[in-house]
Every structure is written in structure tokens, then in C-alpha cells.
Write a protein that holds these residues in place. Structure first.
Motif, PDB file in Angstrom:
ATOM      1  N   TYR A  90       0.845  -1.188   0.000  1.00  0.00           N
ATOM      2  CA  TYR A  90       0.000   0.000   0.000  1.00  0.00           C
ATOM      3  C   TYR A  90       0.885   1.244   0.000  1.00  0.00           C
ATOM      4  O   TYR A  90       1.891   1.300   0.714  1.00  0.00           O
ATOM      5  CB  TYR A  90      -0.899   0.036   1.237  1.00  0.00           C
ATOM      6  N   SER A  99       0.916   5.645   0.122  1.00  0.00           N
ATOM      7  CA  SER A  99       0.275   6.937   0.313  1.00  0.00           C
ATOM      8  C   SER A  99       1.161   8.012  -0.297  1.00  0.00           C
ATOM      9  O   SER A  99       2.388   7.876  -0.326  1.00  0.00           O
ATOM     10  CB  SER A  99       0.084   7.222   1.807  1.00  0.00           C
ATOM     11  N   LEU A 142      -1.686   8.830   6.806  1.00  0.00           N
ATOM     12  CA  LEU A 142      -1.323   7.690   7.644  1.00  0.00           C
ATOM     13  C   LEU A 142      -1.491   8.048   9.119  1.00  0.00           C
ATOM     14  O   LEU A 142      -1.128   9.149   9.543  1.00  0.00           O
ATOM     15  CB  LEU A 142       0.124   7.281   7.371  1.00  0.00           C
ATOM     16  N   PHE A 167      -4.059  -0.286   4.867  1.00  0.00           N
ATOM     17  CA  PHE A 167      -2.734   0.337   4.994  1.00  0.00           C
ATOM     18  C   PHE A 167      -1.627  -0.681   5.249  1.00  0.00           C
ATOM     19  O   PHE A 167      -0.482  -0.458   4.826  1.00  0.00           O
ATOM     20  CB  PHE A 167      -2.736   1.341   6.140  1.00  0.00           C
ATOM     21  N   PRO A 182       3.204   0.532   5.384  1.00  0.00           N
ATOM     22  CA  PRO A 182       2.851   1.251   4.160  1.00  0.00           C
ATOM     23  C   PRO A 182       4.048   2.003   3.597  1.00  0.00           C
ATOM     24  O   PRO A 182       4.988   2.334   4.326  1.00  0.00           O
ATOM     25  CB  PRO A 182       1.772   2.226   4.625  1.00  0.00           C
TER      26      PRO A 182
END
Length: 401
Positions: A122, A124, A130, A190, A194
Motif C-alpha cells: 500500500y 500513500s 497515515l 494500509f 505502508p
């Protein structure tokens, strides 16, 4: 190495995965990508010879209105998207070694990877997405704004909202695959490790117990396209203008007009990017020019300042160019976060929210256009990395070996 990349969102969600795809293909990987079926995304992926697997409805249609859909409509939209992912991702992931998913909207991706028995990553694009005691959750359209104090409590409430939205639909699909239910959808998506595809100077991660974040740097590609001839002529015809653009977002109708007036009041020419909102505030005067798609990497080095909504890509591109910024953050996703980073690093100025007046814009522009601001922006720009996508491609290859 066979890789499935998956995201759903605007251009800012798709472009980082395009950069990763290019770096992976340079290593000999086979890459396909699940993305919204908008024509521009299909053309973009065809241009790098990556197979696109369309998922869900076109994003541009969602952003077309003057306002976002109602909370009830957004609820149906999100639930339907999970069903579309479970309908599409299993076939897209067939034969792959790893699934890389970007964005909270990728609710089905980990379950599909588990069912196929392949690795799942995953990613971001901003630290604010997060969970951490050092910042509050970002605003999520259509969900109630929490009133509790304390970041830890806010993140607990955020997890509850995610469960309320996605828990039932996710677990019903997992049961159909013979997978056990999950009780925390957000943390399930997540994982405990992550990846963060953001520059460590511009958007650093503060170490947080229980979350082993891998920060690779932002995923971008060098853009070598020349500027359109009419744009180049406008730039050559006078002093550097101030750029105004809101990318895929749709600001309030008067923002563009107010920005043009405030920029002119500072004695600067204006360059307006129409964007998805089709911003049309150019009045035919010689000091104001409207543009469509253009190479921001080449353009931003030639403007006096960049006025924008706080998108991750625009913030990074302006910062790398060493160009001061004025951020008018829409109350969506990571826009307020990047506005805060611009203010904290003194790369320009940020308004408190999407509302603006001639006075607040004038003050912000004076800050951004001050010589000291440009000096700070130039110094920081020289320290930003450009190898994030290559770092991530190498990490994927190493993990699979």
C-alpha cells in the motif's frame, strides 16, 4: 516480475503510478494498471505502453458539478466502487507477483492479493493520510467532521467512519472468497508497513510506534515537453507572471477572479490554467493569458509565483522549481496538509481555507513575492530528490527476489 498497479482518483493519483510503471518497465517488468476509465488516463498509459484496466465510473464526471455530490450519493458511489474493484481486480491480478495499491479507495486490493497469494504493497502520497499522533486525519468529503480534541482520538473516530462505510461490503466479498473478516478496514488496507511516496524534505514522516513506514521519495518523471508557442510568446513578452491553477479541483466560482485582481494589484501579469474546472477569467487584456495542458516542470521555473489548491504534485513541482507559492486549500484530502507545509517551510503563504478575499490574497501574494521567500524556495528546491520512483522500483524488485 509482473506488477499490478491500482488507484482511483484524479490525475494526482494516477501520475505517481505512471512514474513507477516507467521505472519498473525499464527493469524488464511487465506492468498493468487499474485506473478510472477517463480518456486522458487511457491515453497516458497507452503512451508508456502499459495496459490499462478500467475500474469504476469516470472521475471527471464526479468533479464536473459546482459542488461535490451529497453525502448519500458519495456513500453509494464508494460502496459501488468496492464492488467494481472485486469484479475487476482478480482478473487484472492474474499472473502477477505483486499488487501495489494507492489511496484509501483501494478497499478491495489487499483481499484480491491475499486470495491470489501474492505480495501486496500500500502506498500513500502524503504523510497526513497515515495514522500518527503528530497530525489529525485529513478531511474526507461526505463524512461528519469530528469535534473531539486530540489526534489519537480523531484517528480512532476516523477508523470508525471507515468501518461504517466499508466494513459490511468488504467482509461480504471476503466471505465469498473464503477469507476471514477484518475488524479495522483502514488499517487492513494500509498494512503495518505502508510506503510513503513523498519527498522527505517537503513532506517528512515522523516515526510512529506500530507503523513501519517506508518513505521512498516522491514518484515523478522528468517532463521534456516544450511549452506551446503562444504560451512561450506570452512569457517572453514581459516580466514573469503569477500562475493561477487548481488542477482537477473545482474552486468556488469567484476565486479565479479574485486571484487575477489581487495579482494585478501587485503589478504582475497573470497566467491562468483552465484545469478541469475550465477556469475562464481571462478578460482579453494583454496582461492575462489562459492556458490548457502545459509542462509545469518547464513552466514553473519561469513564473513569479504559483497560486494553487494544495495538490501534492503541484506543490512538489513548484518547490523543485524554487518558485514561491500561495496555497488556497480546498477542504479535501491532503490539500490543507500541503498548505501547512508551504507555510511551515516559508515557501510562500497559505490561506486558512478555500474562502478568499482580495485582502487575504493580497497579503499572501506580498509574502510570496518578497525576495526572501524566493531565496528560501530556491534553497529548498535544490535539496529535493528526484529518484523516488527508481527507489521504489528497486525496492519492489529486491523484495520479490
Amino acid at each position: 516480475m509482473r506488477v499490478l498497479l491500482s488507484t482511483y482518483g484524479t490525475r494526482g493519483d494516477v501520475e505517481p503510478l505512471v512514474a513507477l510503471a516507467v521505472r519498473l518497465r525499464a527493469r524488464g517488468a511487465q506492468v498493468r494498471m487499474c485506473a478510472p476509465p477517463d480518456e486522458e488516463f487511457a491515453e497516458r498509459l497507452a503512451g508508456i505502453d502499459v495496459r490499462m484496466v478500467p475500474v469504476g465510473p469516470p472521475v471527471r464526471e464526479l468533479m464536473r458539478g459546482a459542488a461535490l455530490p451529497s453525502p448519500a450519493d458519495l456513500d453509494r458511489y464508494r460502496t459501488d466502487l468496492v464492488g467494481a474493484q472485486f469484479d475487476t481486480l482478480p482478473a487484472a491480478a492474474e499472473g502477477c507477483d505483486v499488487v501495489v495499491a494507492a489511496g484509501l479507495a483501494q478497499v478491495a486490493a489487499r483481499s484480491v492479493a491475499q486470495d491470489a497469494g501474492v505480495r501486496y504493497v500500500y502506498v500513500s502520497y502524503a504523510a497526513v493520510h497515515l495514522p500518527s499522533p503528530y497530525h489529525a486525519p485529513p478531511p474526507r468529503p461526505g463524512w461528519p467532521e469530528p469535534e473531539a480534541a486530540g489526534n489519537r482520538t480523531l484517528w480512532e473516530l476516523d477508523a470508525g467512519h471507515v468501518n461504517a462505510q466499508f466494513g459490511e461490503v468488504l467482509n461480504s466479498h471476503r466471505a465469498a472468497l473464503g477469507l476471514p473478516p477484518v475488524d479495522n478496514v483502514r488499517d487492513h488496507v494500509f498494512t503495518g508497513q505502508p510506503w510513503l511516496a513523498a519527498d522527505p524534505v517537503l513532506g517528512p514522516w515522523r516515526r510512529t510506534p506500530g507503523l513501519d513506514v517506508v518513505q521512498t521519495g516522491a514518484w515523478t518523471l522528468a517532463d521534456e515537453r516544450e511549452l506551446p508557442a503562444d504560451l512561450a510568446a506570452f512569457l517572453d513578452a514581459g516580466a514573469p507572471p503569477v500562475y493561477v491553477g487548481f488542477g482537477s479541483m473545482r474552486p468556488s466560482p469567484d476565486i479565479g477572479r479574485l486571484a487575477v485582481e489581487a495579482i494585478r494589484a501587485q503589478g504582475h501579469r497573470v497566467l491562468v490554467s483552465r484545469g478541469w474546472a475550465d477556469l475562464d477569467v481571462a478578460d482579453g487584456a494583454d496582461d492575462c493569458f489562459a492556458i490548457g495542458e502545459a509542462n509545469h516542470q518547464r513552466l514553473f521555473g519561469r513564473v513569479a509565483a504559483v497560486v494553487h489548491h494544495g495538490g501534492a504534485g503541484t506543490t512538489l513541482t513548484a518547490a523543485r522549481a524554487g518558485t514561491p507559492q500561495v496555497v488556497i486549500p480546498l477542504q479535501l484530502s491532503d490539500n490543507p496538509y500541503w498548505a501547512g507545509r508551504v507555510a511551515d517551510l516559508e515557501l510562500g503563504a497559505a490561506l486558512d481555507g478555500p474562502s478568499a478575499t482580495a485582502e487575504t490574497l493580497g497579503v499572501a501574494l506580498k509574502t510570496a513575492l518578497a525576495p526572501g521567500t524566493r531565496a528560501r524556495a530556491g534553497e529548498l528546491g535544490s535539496r529535493l530528490r528526484t529518484d523516488g520512483a527508481e527507489v521504489a522500483a528497486g525496492a519492489l524488485a529486491g523484495a520479490l527476489r
